[in-house]
Design a protein around this motif. Structure first.
Motif, short mmCIF file in Angstrom:
data_model
loop_
_atom_site.label_atom_id
_atom_site.label_comp_id
_atom_site.label_asym_id
_atom_site.label_seq_id
_atom_site.Cartn_x
_atom_site.Cartn_y
_atom_site.Cartn_z
N CYS A 258 0.82 -1.21 0.00
CA CYS A 258 0.00 0.00 0.00
C CYS A 258 0.85 1.26 0.00
O CYS A 258 0.41 2.30 -0.49
N CYS A 259 2.06 1.19 0.59
CA CYS A 259 2.93 2.36 0.58
C CYS A 259 3.25 2.73 -0.86
O CYS A 259 3.59 1.88 -1.67
N GLY A 260 3.15 4.00 -1.17
CA GLY A 260 3.37 4.42 -2.55
C GLY A 260 4.77 4.88 -2.85
O GLY A 260 5.05 5.36 -3.95
N GLY A 261 5.67 4.76 -1.88
CA GLY A 261 7.01 5.27 -2.05
C GLY A 261 7.98 4.23 -2.60
O GLY A 261 7.59 3.21 -3.16
N ALA A 262 9.25 4.53 -2.40
CA ALA A 262 10.31 3.63 -2.86
C ALA A 262 11.37 3.52 -1.76
O ALA A 262 11.60 4.47 -1.00
N THR A 263 12.01 2.37 -1.69
CA THR A 263 13.02 2.10 -0.68
C THR A 263 14.26 1.53 -1.35
O THR A 263 14.16 0.66 -2.22
N VAL A 264 15.41 2.04 -0.96
CA VAL A 264 16.68 1.46 -1.39
C VAL A 264 17.21 0.61 -0.25
O VAL A 264 17.41 1.09 0.86
N LEU A 265 17.41 -0.68 -0.53
CA LEU A 265 17.94 -1.60 0.48
C LEU A 265 19.39 -1.94 0.16
O LEU A 265 19.72 -2.29 -0.98
N ARG A 266 20.23 -1.83 1.16
CA ARG A 266 21.63 -2.22 1.03
C ARG A 266 21.84 -3.49 1.84
O ARG A 266 21.51 -3.53 3.04
N THR A 267 22.34 -4.53 1.21
CA THR A 267 22.60 -5.81 1.88
C THR A 267 24.10 -6.05 1.91
O THR A 267 24.77 -5.99 0.88
N GLU A 268 24.61 -6.30 3.11
CA GLU A 268 26.04 -6.52 3.30
C GLU A 268 26.25 -7.84 4.05
O GLU A 268 25.51 -8.14 4.99
N ILE A 269 27.23 -8.61 3.65
CA ILE A 269 27.53 -9.89 4.27
C ILE A 269 28.71 -9.72 5.23
O ILE A 269 29.75 -9.19 4.86
N TYR A 270 28.51 -10.18 6.47
CA TYR A 270 29.54 -10.01 7.50
C TYR A 270 29.95 -11.35 8.09
O TYR A 270 29.10 -12.19 8.39
N ASP A 271 31.26 -11.53 8.22
CA ASP A 271 31.80 -12.56 9.09
C ASP A 271 32.62 -11.83 10.15
O ASP A 271 32.70 -10.60 10.16
N MET A 272 33.25 -12.56 11.07
CA MET A 272 33.93 -11.90 12.17
C MET A 272 35.12 -11.08 11.69
O MET A 272 35.45 -10.04 12.27
N VAL A 273 35.78 -11.54 10.62
CA VAL A 273 36.92 -10.78 10.11
C VAL A 273 36.47 -9.40 9.67
O VAL A 273 37.11 -8.38 9.99
N ARG A 274 35.34 -9.32 8.97
CA ARG A 274 34.86 -8.03 8.50
C ARG A 274 34.32 -7.19 9.66
O ARG A 274 34.53 -5.98 9.69
N VAL A 275 33.64 -7.83 10.59
CA VAL A 275 33.12 -7.09 11.74
C VAL A 275 34.24 -6.39 12.49
O VAL A 275 34.11 -5.24 12.93
#
Length: 314
Positions: free
Chosen positions: A85-102
């Protein structure tokens, strides 16, 4: 909203690689605001970006990315493409993390985007750090900037009974909340303690009072009136930001008398709130938890407004 680095670290510790899906940008009417995020792993998830078809697809895509790695950013037109029902738009950013990156993430502000860091972002980060203030979640010259959640409320919950469990479940997801949960033994705690909560089993909980920060908030709701009284007594001698005690008016009248007999001044005793929560909501554990959470959020907002940390205060 802010980047919950502590929650991400706990999730990676528990589940291995974890996908973090964040609302990087919005236009028009959207289910959640910029900075709202959820964590997704192979067989579960936590947090929400608004539910519905958007969240279902985002979680599905995030699990696929757990197999391939990398980051991704996708714009979703909520009405035409998802039937929401929302008439807007959303940009989703997905990032993959392991402990090294964290372990490479900054502990105050996390900024990332394409190419070299723009001068505008450098200036924003330098100004924020020099002023001791965190920037708002924002997109700047293609870079996403998120402040890291800072524990603003240190809360000690004494007692793992029905009310203690309800309080923990309601309060643990709130950003900036650092909860320490105390009871007499490990068997007193449920199996599904939120990862962000530190549990402290102790045969004599009152002996832990000296280890609590003096600016901590306390909620006392053990199975024993004698232990409740001892905790009140020791906290009054130790110091605290606030303290609440579960109980009736009759219980509190007796406690006031006994605490006075132990040498505490009337003004000091009056700093302990009893009963806790909003009595108009009833005595159900979840009702008490909702009332306590509302009071904590109201107090935190008022404090942030007075200190200038929060903008747009009424």
């Amino acid at each position: 909203m802010a980047f919950d680095l502590h929650g991400l670290r706990n999730a990676v510790t528990s589940h291995g690689s974890v996908a973090r899906v964040v609302v990087a940008d919005t236009a028009g009417s959207t289910p959640r605001e910029q900075g709202a995020a959820m964590l997704v792993w192979t067989d579960g998830q936590s947090g929400t970006i608004g539910g519905g078809e958007l969240e279902y697809r985002a979680a599905k895509e995030a699990r696929a990315m757990l197999e391939t790695g990398g980051d991704n950013e996708v714009r979703h037109a909520l009405g035409p493409s998802l039937g929401q029902c929302c008439g807007g738009a959303t940009v989703l950013r997905t990032e993959i993390y392991d402990m090294v990156r964290v372990d490479t993430l900054s502990d105050d502000v996390i900024a990332r985007g394409p190419g070299e860091i723009p001068l505008s972002v450098r200036h924003l980060l330098a100004a924020a750090r020099s002023q001791g203030r965190q920037p708002e979640v924002q997109r700047l010259d293609g870079w996403l900037i998120e402040p890291v959640v800072r524990p603003q409320i240190r809360l000690w919950i004494w007692g793992a009974g029905h009310v203690g469990r309800a309080l923990t479940q309601v309060l643990a997801p709130l950003p900036g909340m650092a909860i320490t949960w105390v009871d007499t033994g490990p068997e007193r705690f449920p199996d599904n303690v939120p990862a962000s909560v530190e549990i402290l089993p102790a045969a004599k909980p009152e002996l832990l009072v000296p280890h609590a920060p003096k600016d901590a908030h306390h909620l006392i709701l053990t199975f024993s009136h004698a232990l409740d009284l001892e905790l009140c007594h020791r906290l009054l001698g130790h110091g605290f930001a606030s303290a609440g005690l579960i109980g009736s008016a009759t219980k509190w009248a007796r406690f006031r008398s006994r605490l006075a007999a132990l040498g505490h001044a009337k003004a000091s005793i009056s700093r302990i709130d009893c009963p806790i929560g909003d009595t108009t909501l009833g005595k159900h554990p979840q009702a008490i938890a909702v009332g306590v959470a509302a009071a904590i959020l109201a107090r935190d907002t008022a404090t942030a407004c007075r200190s200038g940390v929060k903008d747009n205060c009424a």
